[in-house]
Design a protein around this motif. Structure first.
Motif, PDB file in Angstrom:
ATOM      1  N   SER A  57      12.186  -3.125 -12.416  1.00 33.56           N
ATOM      2  CA  SER A  57      11.316  -2.112 -13.015  1.00 33.56           C
ATOM      3  C   SER A  57       9.911  -2.237 -12.436  1.00 33.56           C
ATOM      4  CB  SER A  57      11.253  -2.291 -14.533  1.00 33.56           C
ATOM      5  OG  SER A  57      10.512  -3.453 -14.869  1.00 33.56           O
ATOM      6  N   PRO A  58       9.077  -1.206 -12.620  1.00 42.39           N
ATOM      7  CA  PRO A  58       7.703  -1.261 -12.106  1.00 42.39           C
ATOM      8  C   PRO A  58       6.896  -2.428 -12.646  1.00 42.39           C
ATOM      9  CG  PRO A  58       8.283   1.005 -12.647  1.00 42.39           C
ATOM     10  CD  PRO A  58       9.400   0.145 -13.161  1.00 42.39           C
ATOM     11  N   GLU A  59       7.236  -2.905 -13.830  1.00 43.29           N
ATOM     12  CA  GLU A  59       6.505  -4.041 -14.395  1.00 43.29           C
ATOM     13  C   GLU A  59       6.597  -5.272 -13.500  1.00 43.29           C
ATOM     14  OE1 GLU A  59       8.484  -2.015 -16.134  1.00 43.29           O
ATOM     15  OE2 GLU A  59       6.851  -1.030 -17.246  1.00 43.29           O
ATOM     16  N   ASP A  60       7.695  -5.375 -12.734  1.00 44.21           N
ATOM     17  CA  ASP A  60       7.873  -6.527 -11.852  1.00 44.21           C
ATOM     18  C   ASP A  60       6.902  -6.508 -10.670  1.00 44.21           C
ATOM     19  OD1 ASP A  60      10.001  -7.593 -13.352  1.00 44.21           O
ATOM     20  OD2 ASP A  60      11.429  -6.248 -12.364  1.00 44.21           O
ATOM     21  N   LEU A  61       6.261  -5.368 -10.422  1.00 46.62           N
ATOM     22  CA  LEU A  61       5.367  -5.247  -9.270  1.00 46.62           C
ATOM     23  C   LEU A  61       3.949  -5.704  -9.567  1.00 46.62           C
ATOM     24  CD1 LEU A  61       6.450  -1.694  -8.004  1.00 46.62           C
ATOM     25  CD2 LEU A  61       7.401  -3.926  -7.375  1.00 46.62           C
ATOM     26  N   GLN A  62       3.642  -5.953 -10.817  1.00 48.91           N
ATOM     27  CA  GLN A  62       2.284  -6.351 -11.186  1.00 48.91           C
ATOM     28  C   GLN A  62       1.911  -7.662 -10.502  1.00 48.91           C
ATOM     29  OE1 GLN A  62       0.355  -4.164 -12.828  1.00 48.91           O
ATOM     30  NE2 GLN A  62       2.206  -2.902 -12.662  1.00 48.91           N
ATOM     31  N   GLY A  63       0.773  -7.632  -9.812  1.00 50.77           N
ATOM     32  CA  GLY A  63       0.291  -8.811  -9.108  1.00 50.77           C
ATOM     33  C   GLY A  63       0.818  -8.947  -7.700  1.00 50.77           C
ATOM     34  N   ALA A  64       1.808  -8.128  -7.335  1.00 50.54           N
ATOM     35  CA  ALA A  64       2.383  -8.187  -5.988  1.00 50.54           C
ATOM     36  C   ALA A  64       1.603  -7.273  -5.047  1.00 50.54           C
ATOM     37  CB  ALA A  64       3.850  -7.779  -6.023  1.00 50.54           C
ATOM     38  N   THR A  65       1.720  -7.548  -3.750  1.00 50.94           N
ATOM     39  CA  THR A  65       1.057  -6.733  -2.734  1.00 50.94           C
ATOM     40  C   THR A  65       2.047  -5.747  -2.141  1.00 50.94           C
ATOM     41  OG1 THR A  65      -0.505  -8.490  -2.156  1.00 50.94           O
ATOM     42  CG2 THR A  65      -0.125  -6.772  -0.498  1.00 50.94           C
ATOM     43  N   GLY A  66       1.663  -4.484  -2.135  1.00 50.21           N
ATOM     44  CA  GLY A  66       2.540  -3.449  -1.614  1.00 50.21           C
ATOM     45  C   GLY A  66       1.994  -2.817  -0.354  1.00 50.21           C
ATOM     46  N   SER A  67       2.886  -2.472   0.561  1.00 54.25           N
ATOM     47  CA  SER A  67       2.508  -1.812   1.811  1.00 54.25           C
ATOM     48  C   SER A  67       2.675  -0.304   1.652  1.00 54.25           C
ATOM     49  CB  SER A  67       3.386  -2.325   2.959  1.00 54.25           C
ATOM     50  OG  SER A  67       3.047  -1.684   4.176  1.00 54.25           O
ATOM     51  N   THR A  68       1.690   0.467   2.129  1.00 56.83           N
ATOM     52  CA  THR A  68       1.761   1.921   1.991  1.00 56.83           C
ATOM     53  C   THR A  68       0.925   2.597   3.070  1.00 56.83           C
ATOM     54  OG1 THR A  68       1.607   3.755   0.392  1.00 56.83           O
ATOM     55  CG2 THR A  68      -0.203   2.151   0.412  1.00 56.83           C
ATOM     56  N   ILE A  69       1.075   3.915   3.167  1.00 57.14           N
ATOM     57  CA  ILE A  69       0.295   4.733   4.099  1.00 57.14           C
ATOM     58  C   ILE A  69      -0.758   5.487   3.302  1.00 57.14           C
ATOM     59  CG2 ILE A  69       0.380   6.651   5.742  1.00 57.14           C
ATOM     60  CD1 ILE A  69       3.273   5.854   6.342  1.00 57.14           C
ATOM     61  N   ALA A  70      -1.983   5.438   3.740  1.00 54.79           N
ATOM     62  CA  ALA A  70      -3.070   6.100   3.031  1.00 54.79           C
ATOM     63  C   ALA A  70      -2.807   7.596   2.899  1.00 54.79           C
ATOM     64  CB  ALA A  70      -4.391   5.874   3.757  1.00 54.79           C
ATOM     65  N   ALA A  71      -3.090   8.126   1.711  1.00 48.55           N
ATOM     66  CA  ALA A  71      -2.996   9.558   1.404  1.00 48.55           C
ATOM     67  C   ALA A  71      -1.557  10.074   1.387  1.00 48.55           C
ATOM     68  CB  ALA A  71      -3.839  10.382   2.364  1.00 48.55           C
ATOM     69  N   SER A  72      -0.592   9.181   1.414  1.00 46.09           N
ATOM     70  CA  SER A  72       0.804   9.609   1.336  1.00 46.09           C
ATOM     71  C   SER A  72       1.200   9.810  -0.121  1.00 46.09           C
ATOM     72  CB  SER A  72       1.720   8.556   1.971  1.00 46.09           C
ATOM     73  OG  SER A  72       1.674   7.347   1.226  1.00 46.09           O
ATOM     74  N   SER A  73       2.314  10.499  -0.337  1.00 42.56           N
ATOM     75  CA  SER A  73       2.800  10.665  -1.710  1.00 42.56           C
ATOM     76  C   SER A  73       3.183   9.317  -2.303  1.00 42.56           C
ATOM     77  CB  SER A  73       3.999  11.617  -1.737  1.00 42.56           C
ATOM     78  OG  SER A  73       5.060  11.129  -0.926  1.00 42.56           O
ATOM     79  N   GLN A  74       3.581   8.373  -1.450  1.00 41.76           N
ATOM     80  CA  GLN A  74       3.897   7.038  -1.946  1.00 41.76           C
ATOM     81  C   GLN A  74       2.646   6.333  -2.486  1.00 41.76           C
ATOM     82  OE1 GLN A  74       5.071   8.097   1.167  1.00 41.76           O
ATOM     83  NE2 GLN A  74       7.062   8.606   0.288  1.00 41.76           N
ATOM     84  N   GLU A  75       1.502   6.557  -1.839  1.00 41.86           N
ATOM     85  CA  GLU A  75       0.285   5.937  -2.366  1.00 41.86           C
ATOM     86  C   GLU A  75      -0.084   6.540  -3.723  1.00 41.86           C
ATOM     87  OE1 GLU A  75      -4.133   4.342  -1.247  1.00 41.86           O
ATOM     88  OE2 GLU A  75      -3.501   6.215  -0.322  1.00 41.86           O
ATOM     89  N   GLU A  76       0.232   7.811  -3.926  1.00 42.28           N
ATOM     90  CA  GLU A  76      -0.009   8.409  -5.240  1.00 42.28           C
ATOM     91  C   GLU A  76       0.810   7.685  -6.316  1.00 42.28           C
ATOM     92  OE1 GLU A  76       0.155  12.640  -5.565  1.00 42.28           O
ATOM     93  OE2 GLU A  76      -0.801  12.960  -3.615  1.00 42.28           O
ATOM     94  N   ILE A  77       1.996   7.209  -5.949  1.00 42.62           N
ATOM     95  CA  ILE A  77       2.805   6.444  -6.903  1.00 42.62           C
ATOM     96  C   ILE A  77       2.138   5.100  -7.185  1.00 42.62           C
ATOM     97  CG2 ILE A  77       5.061   5.369  -7.310  1.00 42.62           C
ATOM     98  CD1 ILE A  77       6.280   7.524  -5.518  1.00 42.62           C
ATOM     99  N   PHE A  78       1.551   4.484  -6.161  1.00 42.61           N
ATOM    100  CA  PHE A  78       0.786   3.255  -6.379  1.00 42.61           C
ATOM    101  C   PHE A  78      -0.297   3.504  -7.430  1.00 42.61           C
ATOM    102  CE2 PHE A  78       1.449  -0.077  -2.949  1.00 42.61           C
ATOM    103  CZ  PHE A  78       2.651   0.450  -2.489  1.00 42.61           C
ATOM    104  N   ASP A  79      -0.987   4.652  -7.300  1.00 41.49           N
ATOM    105  CA  ASP A  79      -2.039   5.000  -8.268  1.00 41.49           C
ATOM    106  C   ASP A  79      -1.455   5.127  -9.670  1.00 41.49           C
ATOM    107  OD1 ASP A  79      -3.924   5.078  -6.226  1.00 41.49           O
ATOM    108  OD2 ASP A  79      -3.720   7.240  -5.940  1.00 41.49           O
ATOM    109  N   GLU A  80      -0.323   5.827  -9.774  1.00 41.42           N
ATOM    110  CA  GLU A  80       0.297   6.052 -11.080  1.00 41.42           C
ATOM    111  C   GLU A  80       0.759   4.752 -11.722  1.00 41.42           C
ATOM    112  OE1 GLU A  80       3.412   8.826 -10.320  1.00 41.42           O
ATOM    113  OE2 GLU A  80       2.041  10.388  -9.599  1.00 41.42           O
TER     114      GLU A  80
END
Length: 314
Positions: free
Chosen positions: A193-216
């Motif tokens: 679940s997303p709770e498992d990602l807290q404190g972890a480092t994620g790789s993403t592309i700036a301004a991508s829809s995936q980064e919007e999920i990082f924001d959410e």
């Protein structure tokens, strides 16, 4: 790669036997119509024309061509994209040479290329594809909307997710494909679940829809590793530079086979991301584009393009 549950809404029957799990949207719909623009100005000239006495308070709107007229006058539809070689939607045709700054459809391959080729043909013009390069010369998602609004292209067609933030800047066609964002991490992880990602480092592309999920998800910027290409997300997780990445289901489908140490951990809950084609706000190209997408759906031609494109990298 672990099996993802098969959902018939996402993949046609021709792919079910090839991939035991996929998340392809099967969208069907209808109609393209011709659009005729006519502007007429009728006036009675004075018997003795006097330029000095001309009424300058009324301007002739016909002096400003519409977006559609401008495309027809130029003889080409310019498509903005971010090509990369493992993208089934837009990639460079390396058999024809390296990625050009701009070039005809034959210099590129992919689902979006095939759809836009047909749309340009309906408009009676040629298709030109222009990678949205940044100042460093590398195509980037951060460049797509700014370059569209600056007039460097007519339409964005680049596996471009329809998001609320983007809808505030550009207008979208009806969706033509739906993906589900998934979290990819090493096999050694047991995240659910997303709770498992807290404190972890994620790789993403700036301004991508995936980064919007990082924001959410509330993942702070200090816990984000920014890369330029989707493939680098996987590499960063594999070499330990990042703990995870969030990618579209189609990306996971075509790419994870190259990264045996990684797997899909879970899908982002309650989220389906639609791809659409973007045009400038209030463009008179949008009604034609929307009708064209609907016709591709209803005729079954869209499904054929998707089936062919999704197996192209297999």
């Amino acid at each position: 790669m672990p099996s993802l549950p098969f959902d018939p809404r996402f993949f046609g029957s021709t792919l079910k036997s090839t991939f035991n799990s996929t998340l392809k949207s099967v969208l069907t719909g209808a109609v393209i119509s011709a659009l005729t623009l006519s502007l007429s100005v009728s006036c009675s000239p004075p018997s003795e024309p006097d330029p000095a006495s001309a009424d300058l308070s009324v301007q002739d709107d016909s002096s400003q061509s519409s977006h559609l007229e401008a495309i027809q006058q130029s003889g080409k539809l310019v498509m903005l994209a971010v090509p990369h070689q493992l993208n089934v939607f837009v990639r460079t045709n390396l058999d024809a040479g390296a990625m050009p700054d701009a070039g005809p459809a034959e210099r590129f391959r992919g689902i979006d290329v095939e759809i836009m080729k047909r749309f340009a043909a309906e408009l009676g013009v040629e298709l030109e594809i222009r990678p949205a390069r940044g100042a460093d010369g590398i195509p980037a998602y951060t460049e797509l909307i700014p370059q569209l609004l600056a007039g460097r292209g007519d339409v964005i067609a680049s596996s471009f997710t329809i998001t609320p933030a983007r809808q505030q800047q550009v207008d979208f066609s009806p969706p033509y494909f739906i993906v589900r964002p998934v979290v990819v991490a090493p096999h050694t992880r047991r995240w659910t679940s997303p709770e498992d990602l807290q404190g972890a480092t994620g790789s993403t592309i700036a301004a991508s829809s995936q980064e919007e999920i990082f924001d959410e998800l509330g993942i702070p910027r200090g816990n984000r590793l920014y890369v330029e290409f989707m493939l680098e997300n996987y590499g960063a997780v594999e070499d330990g530079t990042a703990d995870f990445t969030i990618v579209d289901s189609t990306s996971a489908l075509t790419t994870l086979r190259q990264f045996s140490a990684l797997k899909v951990q879970f899908e982002i809950p309650d989220r389906e991301d639609p791809y659409g084609f973007a045009v400038p706000p209030d463009s008179d190209l949008l009604p034609l584009l929307a009708n064209f997408v609907e016709q591709l759906k209803s005729s079954g031609e869209l499904q054929q393009i998707l089936d062919s494109g999704l197996v192209a990298l297999d």
